[in-house]
Scaffold this motif. Sequence first.
Motif, PDB file in Angstrom:
ATOM      1  N   TYR A  76      44.744  55.921  36.098  1.00 31.60           N
ATOM      2  CA  TYR A  76      43.700  56.933  35.999  1.00 31.60           C
ATOM      3  C   TYR A  76      43.176  57.105  34.575  1.00 31.60           C
ATOM      4  N   THR A  77      43.464  56.162  33.695  1.00 30.19           N
ATOM      5  CA  THR A  77      43.110  56.326  32.295  1.00 30.19           C
ATOM      6  C   THR A  77      41.617  56.573  32.090  1.00 30.19           C
ATOM      7  N   ASP A  78      41.323  57.479  31.197  1.00 31.96           N
ATOM      8  CA  ASP A  78      39.948  57.753  30.780  1.00 31.96           C
ATOM      9  C   ASP A  78      39.798  57.469  29.291  1.00 31.96           C
ATOM     10  N   GLN A  79      40.855  56.871  28.716  1.00 31.68           N
ATOM     11  CA  GLN A  79      40.880  56.543  27.286  1.00 31.68           C
ATOM     12  C   GLN A  79      41.421  55.124  27.142  1.00 31.68           C
ATOM     13  N   ASP A  80      40.589  54.147  27.466  1.00 31.55           N
ATOM     14  CA  ASP A  80      41.052  52.771  27.620  1.00 31.55           C
ATOM     15  C   ASP A  80      41.717  52.184  26.378  1.00 31.55           C
ATOM     16  N   GLU A  81      41.200  52.488  25.218  1.00 33.01           N
ATOM     17  CA  GLU A  81      41.789  51.926  23.989  1.00 33.01           C
ATOM     18  C   GLU A  81      43.081  52.633  23.623  1.00 33.01           C
ATOM     19  N   LEU A  82      43.114  53.939  23.808  1.00 34.71           N
ATOM     20  CA  LEU A  82      44.302  54.715  23.463  1.00 34.71           C
ATOM     21  C   LEU A  82      45.396  54.586  24.522  1.00 34.71           C
ATOM     22  N   PHE A  83      44.969  54.494  25.779  1.00 38.43           N
ATOM     23  CA  PHE A  83      45.906  54.536  26.901  1.00 38.43           C
ATOM     24  C   PHE A  83      45.490  53.488  27.939  1.00 38.43           C
ATOM     25  N   PRO A  84      45.777  52.204  27.671  1.00 39.69           N
ATOM     26  CA  PRO A  84      45.367  51.143  28.595  1.00 39.69           C
ATOM     27  C   PRO A  84      46.235  51.113  29.853  1.00 39.69           C
ATOM     28  N   PHE A  85      45.756  50.417  30.857  1.00 38.61           N
ATOM     29  CA  PHE A  85      46.514  50.271  32.099  1.00 38.61           C
ATOM     30  C   PHE A  85      47.817  49.536  31.842  1.00 38.61           C
ATOM     31  N   ASP A  86      48.888  50.035  32.438  1.00 42.40           N
ATOM     32  CA  ASP A  86      50.206  49.403  32.334  1.00 42.40           C
ATOM     33  C   ASP A  86      50.557  48.818  33.690  1.00 42.40           C
ATOM     34  N   PRO A  87      50.857  47.507  33.762  1.00 36.44           N
ATOM     35  CA  PRO A  87      51.148  46.874  35.060  1.00 36.44           C
ATOM     36  C   PRO A  87      52.292  47.512  35.840  1.00 36.44           C
ATOM     37  N   ILE A  88      53.180  48.233  35.165  1.00 36.60           N
ATOM     38  CA  ILE A  88      54.291  48.845  35.903  1.00 36.60           C
ATOM     39  C   ILE A  88      53.784  49.907  36.872  1.00 36.60           C
ATOM     40  N   ALA A  89      52.544  50.360  36.697  1.00 38.39           N
ATOM     41  CA  ALA A  89      51.972  51.321  37.638  1.00 38.39           C
ATOM     42  C   ALA A  89      51.901  50.740  39.047  1.00 38.39           C
ATOM     43  N   LYS A  90      51.890  49.401  39.149  1.00 42.11           N
ATOM     44  CA  LYS A  90      51.857  48.753  40.459  1.00 42.11           C
ATOM     45  C   LYS A  90      53.220  48.754  41.143  1.00 42.11           C
ATOM     46  N   GLU A  91      54.259  49.170  40.428  1.00 39.47           N
ATOM     47  CA  GLU A  91      55.621  49.113  40.970  1.00 39.47           C
ATOM     48  C   GLU A  91      56.364  50.441  40.920  1.00 39.47           C
ATOM     49  N   LEU A  92      55.940  51.330  40.054  1.00 42.62           N
ATOM     50  CA  LEU A  92      56.687  52.565  39.826  1.00 42.62           C
ATOM     51  C   LEU A  92      56.078  53.697  40.646  1.00 42.62           C
ATOM     52  N   ALA A  93      56.792  54.108  41.695  1.00 39.18           N
ATOM     53  CA  ALA A  93      56.269  55.124  42.603  1.00 39.18           C
ATOM     54  C   ALA A  93      56.669  56.533  42.188  1.00 39.18           C
ATOM     55  N   GLY A  94      57.751  56.650  41.425  1.00 36.91           N
ATOM     56  CA  GLY A  94      58.196  57.975  41.036  1.00 36.91           C
ATOM     57  C   GLY A  94      59.274  57.922  39.975  1.00 36.91           C
ATOM     58  N   VAL A  95      59.293  58.942  39.120  1.00 40.74           N
ATOM     59  CA  VAL A  95      60.348  59.131  38.128  1.00 40.74           C
ATOM     60  C   VAL A  95      60.833  60.564  38.307  1.00 40.74           C
TER      61      VAL A  95
END
Length: 228
Positions: free
Chosen positions: A159-178
């Motif tokens: 859901y990043t709205d700050q691409d340079e500061l907060f880029p997409f992390d591939p672990i988002a495709k695997e991490l359902a909850g912490v």
Amino acid sequence: MLTKWMHYFEIYERELTRFRARPITFLEVGIFKGGSIPMWKSYFCEGSTLVFIDIDPNCAAHSDPGTHVEIGNQADPAFLKALAQKYGPFDVVLDDGSHVCSHQIATLEGLWPHMRDQSLYMVEDCHTSYWPGFGGGYRNEASFIEFAKRKIDAMHSWYTDQDELFPFDPIAKELAGVRFYDSIVAFEKSVTVEPPMSIAAQNGKFNGSRKALQLRGRTSVFKGKDGT
């Protein structure tokens, strides 16, 4: 001999009950006096693969029929890779090892690729993240707790709205909850190929959209109506 904090058993019930209905592959890091080996053997379904590791060669004596004991360093990538090749992928991993923050991080990073879809990775005794002698300390970026907090950010990087500061992390495709408990952090793995989708329902018809993930410079629809 078994030593556990009493409140852990309620957490086990909450997090692990769903894994009792079928044979699974379970790995515990840390054997110490061997007390948890018979406990987990009686807890999980018959036919499960139960693996226990420790750096102390004397722990090999705690092996129980139907279980596997391996001796090695939990922070050694080569050992973890060989372990995963022999027994993986894993349904549940429980890190009750050295409790040193750098070891906890290295073990998670080494074993995460070898976790099954819909699996669970738990780290115990995370209060050591507040002890400098274990590589922690309050708000120490090297502590395991701070590492786990950063995974919450990574999970939301869709859901990043700050691409340079907060880029997409591939672990988002695997991490359902912490999930954070007193001294335990649980990471739930759920592999997904597609980004999250929002749905809208009207007159019995459902429509899906991922438009919100591409928008930038978003503002609340309530802006100006709620005092802001």
